[in-house]
Motif scaffolding. Sequence first.
Motif, PDB file in Angstrom:
ATOM      1  N   UNK A  89      -9.010   8.239 -37.181  1.00 57.53           N
ATOM      2  CA  UNK A  89      -9.700   7.001 -37.336  1.00 57.53           C
ATOM      3  C   UNK A  89     -11.177   7.366 -37.627  1.00 57.53           C
ATOM      4  N   UNK A  90     -12.050   8.057 -37.182  1.00 56.07           N
ATOM      5  CA  UNK A  90     -13.193   8.513 -37.491  1.00 56.07           C
ATOM      6  C   UNK A  90     -13.348   8.709 -39.095  1.00 56.07           C
ATOM      7  N   UNK A  91     -12.441   9.673 -39.697  1.00 59.23           N
ATOM      8  CA  UNK A  91     -12.230  10.130 -40.946  1.00 59.23           C
ATOM      9  C   UNK A  91     -12.035   8.725 -41.831  1.00 59.23           C
ATOM     10  N   UNK A 128     -24.319  18.488 -36.591  1.00 52.66           N
ATOM     11  CA  UNK A 128     -23.731  17.126 -37.572  1.00 52.66           C
ATOM     12  C   UNK A 128     -23.918  15.884 -36.672  1.00 52.66           C
ATOM     13  N   UNK A 129     -23.572  14.721 -37.339  1.00 54.08           N
ATOM     14  CA  UNK A 129     -23.829  13.618 -36.702  1.00 54.08           C
ATOM     15  C   UNK A 129     -22.521  13.198 -35.719  1.00 54.08           C
ATOM     16  N   UNK A 130     -22.776  13.306 -34.450  1.00 55.37           N
ATOM     17  CA  UNK A 130     -21.703  13.096 -33.515  1.00 55.37           C
ATOM     18  C   UNK A 130     -21.438  11.498 -33.448  1.00 55.37           C
ATOM     19  N   UNK A 131     -20.179  11.076 -33.634  1.00 55.31           N
ATOM     20  CA  UNK A 131     -19.511   9.866 -33.466  1.00 55.31           C
ATOM     21  C   UNK A 131     -19.093   9.368 -32.281  1.00 55.31           C
ATOM     22  N   UNK A 132     -19.414   8.392 -31.675  1.00 59.40           N
ATOM     23  CA  UNK A 132     -19.337   8.201 -30.313  1.00 59.40           C
ATOM     24  C   UNK A 132     -17.903   7.187 -30.641  1.00 59.40           C
ATOM     25  N   UNK A 133     -17.143   7.188 -29.528  1.00 60.40           N
ATOM     26  CA  UNK A 133     -15.737   6.217 -29.608  1.00 60.40           C
ATOM     27  C   UNK A 133     -16.621   4.815 -28.988  1.00 60.40           C
ATOM     28  N   UNK A 147     -14.298  -0.570 -31.324  1.00 66.63           N
ATOM     29  CA  UNK A 147     -13.721  -0.821 -32.820  1.00 66.63           C
ATOM     30  C   UNK A 147     -12.981   0.406 -33.088  1.00 66.63           C
ATOM     31  N   UNK A 148     -13.747   1.357 -33.076  1.00 69.18           N
ATOM     32  CA  UNK A 148     -13.120   2.705 -33.267  1.00 69.18           C
ATOM     33  C   UNK A 148     -11.879   3.020 -32.513  1.00 69.18           C
ATOM     34  N   UNK A 149     -11.891   2.681 -31.217  1.00 67.32           N
ATOM     35  CA  UNK A 149     -10.698   2.796 -30.369  1.00 67.32           C
ATOM     36  C   UNK A 149      -9.707   2.110 -30.716  1.00 67.32           C
ATOM     37  N   UNK A 150      -9.917   0.851 -31.211  1.00 72.30           N
ATOM     38  CA  UNK A 150      -8.523   0.005 -31.619  1.00 72.30           C
ATOM     39  C   UNK A 150      -8.144   0.383 -33.076  1.00 72.30           C
ATOM     40  N   UNK A 151      -8.951   0.947 -33.663  1.00 75.29           N
ATOM     41  CA  UNK A 151      -8.452   1.444 -35.131  1.00 75.29           C
ATOM     42  C   UNK A 151      -7.570   2.709 -34.789  1.00 75.29           C
ATOM     43  N   UNK A 152      -8.068   3.665 -33.782  1.00 77.53           N
ATOM     44  CA  UNK A 152      -7.401   4.751 -33.589  1.00 77.53           C
ATOM     45  C   UNK A 152      -6.081   4.427 -32.892  1.00 77.53           C
ATOM     46  N   UNK A 153      -5.862   3.572 -32.246  1.00 79.60           N
ATOM     47  CA  UNK A 153      -4.666   3.005 -31.469  1.00 79.60           C
ATOM     48  C   UNK A 153      -3.929   2.609 -32.761  1.00 79.60           C
ATOM     49  N   UNK A 154      -4.321   1.761 -33.572  1.00 81.10           N
ATOM     50  CA  UNK A 154      -3.299   1.428 -34.743  1.00 81.10           C
ATOM     51  C   UNK A 154      -2.996   2.639 -35.621  1.00 81.10           C
ATOM     52  N   UNK A 155      -3.899   3.588 -35.710  1.00 81.15           N
ATOM     53  CA  UNK A 155      -3.454   4.834 -36.824  1.00 81.15           C
ATOM     54  C   UNK A 155      -2.454   5.695 -36.158  1.00 81.15           C
ATOM     55  N   UNK A 156      -2.887   5.711 -34.802  1.00 78.56           N
ATOM     56  CA  UNK A 156      -1.984   6.501 -33.842  1.00 78.56           C
ATOM     57  C   UNK A 156      -0.373   5.963 -33.884  1.00 78.56           C
ATOM     58  N   UNK A 157      -0.575   4.944 -33.859  1.00 77.31           N
ATOM     59  CA  UNK A 157       1.036   4.211 -33.948  1.00 77.31           C
ATOM     60  C   UNK A 157       1.709   4.416 -35.404  1.00 77.31           C
ATOM     61  N   UNK A 203     -16.852  12.480 -30.894  1.00 86.17           N
ATOM     62  CA  UNK A 203     -16.949  13.203 -29.537  1.00 86.17           C
ATOM     63  C   UNK A 203     -15.819  13.919 -29.046  1.00 86.17           C
ATOM     64  N   UNK A 204     -14.836  13.429 -29.165  1.00 89.72           N
ATOM     65  CA  UNK A 204     -13.646  13.846 -28.722  1.00 89.72           C
ATOM     66  C   UNK A 204     -13.404  15.424 -29.260  1.00 89.72           C
ATOM     67  N   UNK A 205     -13.879  15.933 -30.160  1.00 86.03           N
ATOM     68  CA  UNK A 205     -13.791  17.153 -30.504  1.00 86.03           C
ATOM     69  C   UNK A 205     -14.721  18.029 -29.846  1.00 86.03           C
ATOM     70  N   UNK A 206     -15.681  17.423 -29.234  1.00 91.02           N
ATOM     71  CA  UNK A 206     -16.880  18.357 -28.509  1.00 91.02           C
ATOM     72  C   UNK A 206     -15.971  18.566 -27.088  1.00 91.02           C
ATOM     73  N   UNK A 207     -15.166  17.362 -26.681  1.00 89.16           N
ATOM     74  CA  UNK A 207     -14.727  17.786 -25.315  1.00 89.16           C
ATOM     75  C   UNK A 207     -13.640  18.666 -25.600  1.00 89.16           C
ATOM     76  N   UNK A 208     -12.886  19.027 -26.597  1.00 89.06           N
ATOM     77  CA  UNK A 208     -11.643  19.664 -26.741  1.00 89.06           C
ATOM     78  C   UNK A 208     -12.166  21.123 -27.021  1.00 89.06           C
ATOM     79  N   UNK A 209     -13.211  21.470 -28.059  1.00 94.87           N
ATOM     80  CA  UNK A 209     -13.517  22.545 -28.343  1.00 94.87           C
ATOM     81  C   UNK A 209     -14.279  23.089 -26.925  1.00 94.87           C
ATOM     82  N   UNK A 210     -15.258  22.541 -26.352  1.00 99.58           N
ATOM     83  CA  UNK A 210     -15.950  22.948 -25.251  1.00 99.58           C
ATOM     84  C   UNK A 210     -14.824  23.344 -24.084  1.00 99.58           C
TER      85      UNK A 210
END
Length: 127
Positions: A96-98, A65-70, A73-83, A36-43
């Motif tokens: 994290x979605x990938x 395509x299939x839109x994946x909401x945040x 769980x995905x938010x925590x995974x994103x924080x971990x991978x981001x760090x 979903x974050x890509x929808x925000x950025x591209x729009x």
Amino acid sequence: MNVVDSSAWLAYFAGNANAEHFALAIEDQDQLLVPAITLIEVFKIIFKQRGEAPALIAVAHMRTGQVISLDATLAMDAATLGLRHKLPLADSIIYATTAKYRARLWTQGEDFKGLPQVEYFPTDSVI
């Protein structure tokens, strides 16, 4: 499964030199995951550059395509991978979605260069 980051979507919509690298992943709608974050950025970028109507058309295409909401769980995974990989917030969510869906990430974003599951094409690459 394929995830296409915002830079790759923008390259595709603009028809720039890298568009062909991303076309197969984008056009295989059954295998396309859209954070979903890509929808925000591209729009936001297309709206700013070309106006609301082209931005809405772009997002409508992305939503085939299939839109994946945040979620939490995905938010925590994103924080971990981001760090771990020193990724900015949006890139953390995309990566994290990938990872969650064991997908391939298609990008021209340098932050992803060298990461597992990433197909990276620099902005100056030519087919």
